[in-house]
Design a protein around this motif. Structure first.
Motif, PDB file in Angstrom:
ATOM      1  N   VAL A  91       0.854  -1.182   0.000  1.00 19.67           N
ATOM      2  CA  VAL A  91       0.000   0.000   0.000  1.00 19.67           C
ATOM      3  C   VAL A  91       0.889   1.230   0.000  1.00 19.67           C
ATOM      4  CG1 VAL A  91      -1.759   1.312   1.240  1.00 19.67           C
ATOM      5  CG2 VAL A  91      -1.825  -1.186   1.267  1.00 19.67           C
ATOM      6  N   ALA A  92       0.673   2.134  -0.956  1.00 22.54           N
ATOM      7  CA  ALA A  92       1.378   3.420  -0.983  1.00 22.54           C
ATOM      8  C   ALA A  92       0.530   4.433  -0.242  1.00 22.54           C
ATOM      9  CB  ALA A  92       1.639   3.863  -2.410  1.00 22.54           C
ATOM     10  N   ALA A  93       0.990   4.827   0.956  1.00 27.79           N
ATOM     11  CA  ALA A  93       0.163   5.692   1.798  1.00 27.79           C
ATOM     12  C   ALA A  93       0.121   7.122   1.298  1.00 27.79           C
ATOM     13  CB  ALA A  93       0.680   5.661   3.228  1.00 27.79           C
ATOM     14  N   GLY A  94       1.143   7.545   0.562  1.00 31.71           N
ATOM     15  CA  GLY A  94       1.166   8.921   0.075  1.00 31.71           C
ATOM     16  C   GLY A  94       1.484   9.933   1.148  1.00 31.71           C
ATOM     17  N   THR A  95       1.914   9.485   2.314  1.00 34.92           N
ATOM     18  CA  THR A  95       2.264  10.388   3.397  1.00 34.92           C
ATOM     19  C   THR A  95       3.322   9.717   4.246  1.00 34.92           C
ATOM     20  OG1 THR A  95       1.456  11.554   5.373  1.00 34.92           O
ATOM     21  CG2 THR A  95       0.390   9.463   4.830  1.00 34.92           C
ATOM     22  N   SER A  96       4.125  10.512   4.918  1.00 36.23           N
ATOM     23  CA  SER A  96       5.107   9.946   5.838  1.00 36.23           C
ATOM     24  C   SER A  96       4.628  10.024   7.280  1.00 36.23           C
ATOM     25  CB  SER A  96       6.453  10.685   5.704  1.00 36.23           C
ATOM     26  OG  SER A  96       6.281  12.057   6.002  1.00 36.23           O
ATOM     27  N   GLN A  97       3.440  10.604   7.497  1.00 34.83           N
ATOM     28  CA  GLN A  97       2.905  10.683   8.846  1.00 34.83           C
ATOM     29  C   GLN A  97       2.432   9.305   9.287  1.00 34.83           C
ATOM     30  OE1 GLN A  97      -0.092  13.747   9.027  1.00 34.83           O
ATOM     31  NE2 GLN A  97       1.446  15.267   9.614  1.00 34.83           N
ATOM     32  N   LEU A  98       2.807   8.959  10.486  1.00 37.68           N
ATOM     33  CA  LEU A  98       2.490   7.633  10.988  1.00 37.68           C
ATOM     34  C   LEU A  98       0.991   7.394  11.034  1.00 37.68           C
ATOM     35  CD1 LEU A  98       3.608   5.015  12.137  1.00 37.68           C
ATOM     36  CD2 LEU A  98       3.616   6.078  14.389  1.00 37.68           C
ATOM     37  N   ALA A  99       0.248   8.421  11.412  1.00 34.27           N
ATOM     38  CA  ALA A  99      -1.198   8.256  11.513  1.00 34.27           C
ATOM     39  C   ALA A  99      -1.811   7.895  10.162  1.00 34.27           C
ATOM     40  CB  ALA A  99      -1.827   9.542  12.043  1.00 34.27           C
ATOM     41  N   GLY A 100      -1.423   8.606   9.113  1.00 35.08           N
ATOM     42  CA  GLY A 100      -1.955   8.315   7.793  1.00 35.08           C
ATOM     43  C   GLY A 100      -1.563   6.933   7.306  1.00 35.08           C
ATOM     44  N   CYS A 101      -0.347   6.521   7.617  1.00 35.08           N
ATOM     45  CA  CYS A 101       0.114   5.177   7.215  1.00 35.08           C
ATOM     46  C   CYS A 101      -0.675   4.105   7.950  1.00 35.08           C
ATOM     47  CB  CYS A 101       1.602   5.035   7.507  1.00 35.08           C
ATOM     48  SG  CYS A 101       2.644   6.141   6.542  1.00 35.08           S
ATOM     49  N   TRP A 102      -0.911   4.336   9.234  1.00 35.90           N
ATOM     50  CA  TRP A 102      -1.696   3.382  10.016  1.00 35.90           C
ATOM     51  C   TRP A 102      -3.090   3.218   9.423  1.00 35.90           C
ATOM     52  CZ3 TRP A 102      -1.669  -0.246  13.643  1.00 35.90           C
ATOM     53  CH2 TRP A 102      -2.824  -0.498  14.377  1.00 35.90           C
ATOM     54  N   ASN A 103      -3.726   4.341   9.101  1.00 31.17           N
ATOM     55  CA  ASN A 103      -5.077   4.278   8.540  1.00 31.17           C
ATOM     56  C   ASN A 103      -5.086   3.574   7.192  1.00 31.17           C
ATOM     57  OD1 ASN A 103      -6.193   5.591  10.736  1.00 31.17           O
ATOM     58  ND2 ASN A 103      -5.999   7.617   9.811  1.00 31.17           N
ATOM     59  N   ALA A 104      -4.080   3.830   6.359  1.00 29.08           N
ATOM     60  CA  ALA A 104      -4.008   3.183   5.046  1.00 29.08           C
ATOM     61  C   ALA A 104      -3.828   1.682   5.201  1.00 29.08           C
ATOM     62  CB  ALA A 104      -2.863   3.780   4.233  1.00 29.08           C
ATOM     63  N   GLY A 105      -2.985   1.276   6.147  1.00 28.42           N
ATOM     64  CA  GLY A 105      -2.788  -0.144   6.373  1.00 28.42           C
ATOM     65  C   GLY A 105      -4.024  -0.815   6.922  1.00 28.42           C
ATOM     66  N   MET A 106      -4.711  -0.162   7.872  1.00 26.02           N
ATOM     67  CA  MET A 106      -5.916  -0.738   8.459  1.00 26.02           C
ATOM     68  C   MET A 106      -7.028  -0.885   7.434  1.00 26.02           C
ATOM     69  SD  MET A 106      -5.560  -1.713  11.568  1.00 26.02           S
ATOM     70  CE  MET A 106      -7.296  -1.913  11.951  1.00 26.02           C
ATOM     71  N   ALA A 107      -7.077   0.016   6.446  1.00 34.24           N
ATOM     72  CA  ALA A 107      -8.107  -0.080   5.412  1.00 34.24           C
ATOM     73  C   ALA A 107      -7.904  -1.306   4.531  1.00 34.24           C
ATOM     74  CB  ALA A 107      -8.094   1.187   4.568  1.00 34.24           C
ATOM     75  N   THR A 108      -6.674  -1.807   4.456  1.00 35.64           N
ATOM     76  CA  THR A 108      -6.363  -2.964   3.607  1.00 35.64           C
ATOM     77  C   THR A 108      -6.349  -4.260   4.398  1.00 35.64           C
ATOM     78  OG1 THR A 108      -5.017  -1.542   2.191  1.00 35.64           O
ATOM     79  CG2 THR A 108      -4.643  -3.907   2.011  1.00 35.64           C
ATOM     80  N   ALA A 109      -5.958  -4.191   5.666  1.00 35.34           N
ATOM     81  CA  ALA A 109      -5.797  -5.397   6.479  1.00 35.34           C
ATOM     82  C   ALA A 109      -7.139  -6.085   6.718  1.00 35.34           C
ATOM     83  CB  ALA A 109      -5.148  -5.044   7.815  1.00 35.34           C
TER      84      ALA A 109
END
Length: 794
Positions: free
Chosen positions: A596-614
């Motif tokens: 998943v390419a989160a498009g952000t380096s902020q941890l919060a945004g990466c967490w949300n992107a990962g949770m949307a796929t998991a």
């Protein structure tokens, strides 16, 4: 000057750290020593030392030797100098043995009393207590303070420390008389046989004192180490040379020669090879003796071979490799150095790599007719060298504990990957255990040739030549095979190597691996979808961490439970993380690996992107630079399923021992390792307000889990490299304290967490920061209440 004797893996700044060489250790992978020596034989100038300390070393010496050492140390210490000794507390151990403690704890206590006994030095010969330390040291010219303490966790081992100060100078005769009297206290009756025993002990002590040797000279990189050089006899200037200690088999010796050659070329010095360790056949437990193997190559004509009995390190500064991974001290070394280590990284010889390749492709023993015929066959097809290392990795307990073996699942995955790229691949199987390879099904129905030892040549030199002639490579965790692939691979070659390289996941080995090689798990667990629910999603954050992804994903592939998936989230990466993940997904076709390419380096945004796929019922987050212990997910899910209502489980974290630095100086945060139930992970809401800081803090404060497993789950690199997020200069001191409080909470250091929060709380706090502090305090209260009531095991 201050001495830390028998330092093992512990390196204390401001001390000269002295220990046995690595060859004498069985399980040690990290070197803390500045110099190698037998600490019982060190002689120091009188009244030249400020402090001597030993931690869990003194109990290893016989009573006559121990008293002899105390005499030597008394003479070496200045008046006012300190002696710090720590040993098992024999009285505390005895109390445990007569208690109602479980049998397993009593067994551990017995081991604590009598030693691990896996080597000749690992035996405890004497017992010490507060009373005994005060009695003995006071008679040898010291004032003494003592303390006892126990481990805070099972098996609650008891220890005693003596902090002594030399208060007066005593002469040798006076010290011997005091020691003789102390030895007499060991006899059980005033009868001739016992008095004869006492006389033997007295003679042994004097013989011990006569064997002391000069302290070896460490590198003069600090004032303490520079002063240590004055303890030795005058050295003289000596020639401009670089001397390399050779140890291990052919592959290890090749690394040592290459590093020495690079240093000699850089400094304009002559290269010399010290064979004394290879020639020494002193009996050693669980040790494989090796021969000098570099005569199989046409070495540099100016290279000197040292076989004499005189110490080859005399007149030289000693550069000791403290641990695996590139040691940055090597870059500043020059002539007049004795290299003692394994130096297993191409970074050490990068500037002379062409010369190294020429040297190790010029063999002094040419192939015979039979071997040449096989070499022609190898050259005429899509040949793949498949090397299997067993031998001492299987039969030698110490080697097995350090290295382990590659399982058949590793070779199956590697062969499958090669065949997907090279359909007409022909596998040439080389091994030190050919019979095992004949019985094992390593390549399925692919064409194969098992190369017998009739082709091995002298000391397997022909084996190496034939392996180098292959086009592609599947290698085990062996330096011999590493060199075959490194020297034989071309631009289009596929090289597959195992991860981890060592059993100990805290050992750094990535500097050994060329970037173009493919790393696959050498001990793969069950396939995805096997076993019972729940499904676990591993969220892996990668910020320009492509280099580390193969080992991080490999550690997940090694899990003992199969019902899992990996979701790699690129946190604003600019490297080729996506390509690496796609490649690894093809290498593990039976596993579910997503990108998943989160498009952000902020941890919060990466967490949300990962949770949307998991899709998992449970979520565990880690970074691309981390390694997951093989049983982490099984232990976590088992703990949660056994305890109704528990929503989170945590495990311990351990730093990877990176080369060339002192990890204790790193001031960044320790990543939590928590397995969260999916609904709780969503409620954690790492990205509710899009704040990277809140995302990290909410996650870390959530790490006060319902269940804690007291085993290491996560091995992390304590450095701001790759996807780590170091503390920035712009971060306020207040938020730094809260971050460190979260670290302490993750390690169950509740008192430390509260102290950090107290430092942070102040009237000028923003509502956001105050909310974070309250959240941390609530987590601490919950954890403490659970531990006190016993409602939730910790």
């Amino acid at each position: 000057m201050r001495l830390h004797l028998g330092c093992g893996e512990k390196h204390f700044d401001g001390y000269v750290n002295v220990d046995y060489p690595p060859s004498e250790h069985t399980c040690q992978t990290v070197i803390g020593a500045d110099v190698f020596a037998d600490v019982t034989k060190l002689r120091m100038q009188p009244r030249s030392v400020d402090e001597i300390r030993l931690h869990h070393v003194f109990e290893h010496f016989k009573r006559s030797d121990a008293l002899g050492m105390l005499i030597i140390w008394h003479e070496a210490l200045k008046v006012g100098g300190r002696l710090h000794l720590e040993t098992p507390d024999v009285l505390g151990c005895a109390q445990q043995l007569v208690s109602d403690a479980p049998f397993g704890i009593k067994q551990a206590v017995i081991r604590h009393c009598f030693g691990s006994q896996e080597a000749g030095w690992a035996i405890h010969y004497d017992g010490w207590s507060e009373e005994k330390y005060r009695h003995v040291l006071s008679r040898l010219g010291f004032s003494v303070e003592t303390k006892t303490w126990r481990w805070a966790r099972p098996p609650y081992l008891a220890n005693v420390e003596a902090m002594a100060v030399k208060v007066t100078d005593m002469g040798r005769d006076e010290l011997l008389a005091a020691a003789d009297a102390l030895l007499r206290e060991y006899i059980v009756a005033e009868v001739p046989s016992e008095l004869g025993m006492w006389d033997v002990w007295r003679r042994d002590m004097r013989a011990f004192l006569a064997t002391a040797l000069p302290v070896p000279q460490p590198p003069a990189s600090t004032p303490e180490k520079a002063h240590a050089a004055t303890l030795t006899e005058p050295c003289g200037s000596g020639p401009r040379k670089v001397v390399v200690k050779l140890q291990g088999g052919m592959g290890n010796q090749m690394f040592q020669y290459a590093a020495g050659l690079a240093l000699a070329r850089r400094s304009g010095a002559k290269l010399a090879l010290d064979l004394s360790f290879l020639l020494d056949r002193t009996p050693r437990a669980n040790f494989t003796y090796r021969d000098f193997d570099l005569d199989l190559f046409s070495l540099d004509r100016d290279c000197e071979i040292l076989k004499g009995s005189a110490p080859a390190s005399a007149n030289l500064s000693i550069l000791l490799e403290r641990q695996y991974g590139f040691d940055s001290r090597f870059a500043s070394a020059g002539a007049g150095v004795y290299l003692d280590g394994y130096w297993q990284s191409p970074r050490y010889f990068a500037e002379v790599i062409s010369e190294v390749r020429r040297t190790f492709t010029r063999f002094t023993r040419p192939l015979d007719a039979l071997q040449t015929e096989l070499a022609d066959r190898i050259a005429s097809c899509s040949s793949v060298c498949l090397n299997v290392r067993r031998a001492d990795y299987v039969t030698n307990p110490a080697a097995n504990a350090c290295h382990g073996v590659c399982t058949e699942s590793y070779f199956h995955s590697a062969v499958r990957h090669i065949r997907s790229q090279i359909p007409d691949a022909h596998f040439f199987i080389f091994s030190d255990d050919v019979e095992w390879c004949r019985k094992a099904d390593l390549v399925g129905d692919a064409p194969r040739t098992i190369v017998s030892h009739a082709y091995a040549g002298e000391r397997f030199s022909s084996y190496l030549q034939l392996m180098m002639g292959c086009r592609h490579f599947i290698i085990p965790n062996s330096s011999f095979a590493w060199w075959a692939a490194f020297l034989g691979a071309g631009p289009q070659s596929i090289v597959i190597a195992p991860t981890p390289w060592f059993n100990d996941l805290a050992t750094e080995y990535m500097d050994l691996m060329p970037a173009e090689w493919t790393l696959l798990s050498r001990n793969q667990g069950p396939s995805t979808g096997t076993g019972q629910p729940p499904l676990v999603s591993v969220l892996m954050l990668s910020h320009d961490g492509a280099r580390f992804l193969p080992e991080a994903i490999g550690s997940v592939m090694s899990q003992t439970m199969g019902n899992l998936e990996v979701v790699v989230v690129a946190a604003g990466s600019t490297d080729k993380s996506g390509e690496v993940v796609t490649h690894l997904a093809a290498c593990y076709p039976e596993r579910n690996i997503k990108f998943v390419a989160a498009g952000t380096s902020q941890l919060a945004g990466c967490w949300n992107a990962g949770m949307a796929t998991a899709r998992g019922d449970y979520i565990l987050a880690m970074r691309a630079t981390d390694r997951l212990a093989p049983r982490a997910l099984e232990q976590g899910t088992t703990a949660l399923l056994k305890r109704k209502g528990c929503t989170s489980a945590s495990g311990n974290t351990t730093p990877v021992q990176t080369g060339g630095g002192d990890r204790s100086r790193w001031q960044g945060s320790v990543p939590p390792c928590v397995l969260l139930r999916r609904d709780v992970a969503l409620q954690t809401g790492a990205g509710r307000d899009g704040s990277e800081w809140n995302g990290w803090m909410n996650w870390a404060s959530g790490s006060s889990a319902d269940v804690h497993v007291s085993e290491t789950w996560l091995y992390y690199r304590p450095s701001p490299e790759g996807s780590d997020a170091p503390v920035t200069e712009s971060e306020t001191e207040l938020r730094r304290e809260l971050r460190l409080a979260a670290d302490a909470l993750a390690k169950q250091d509740y008192a430390g967490a509260i102290q950090r929060i107290q430092r942070a709380v102040r009237p000028a706090m923003t509502p956001e920061d105050l909310g974070l502090a309250k959240s941390l305090l609530a987590s601490i209260a919950k954890a403490r209440a659970s531990a006190t009531t016993g409602a939730v095991p910790r």
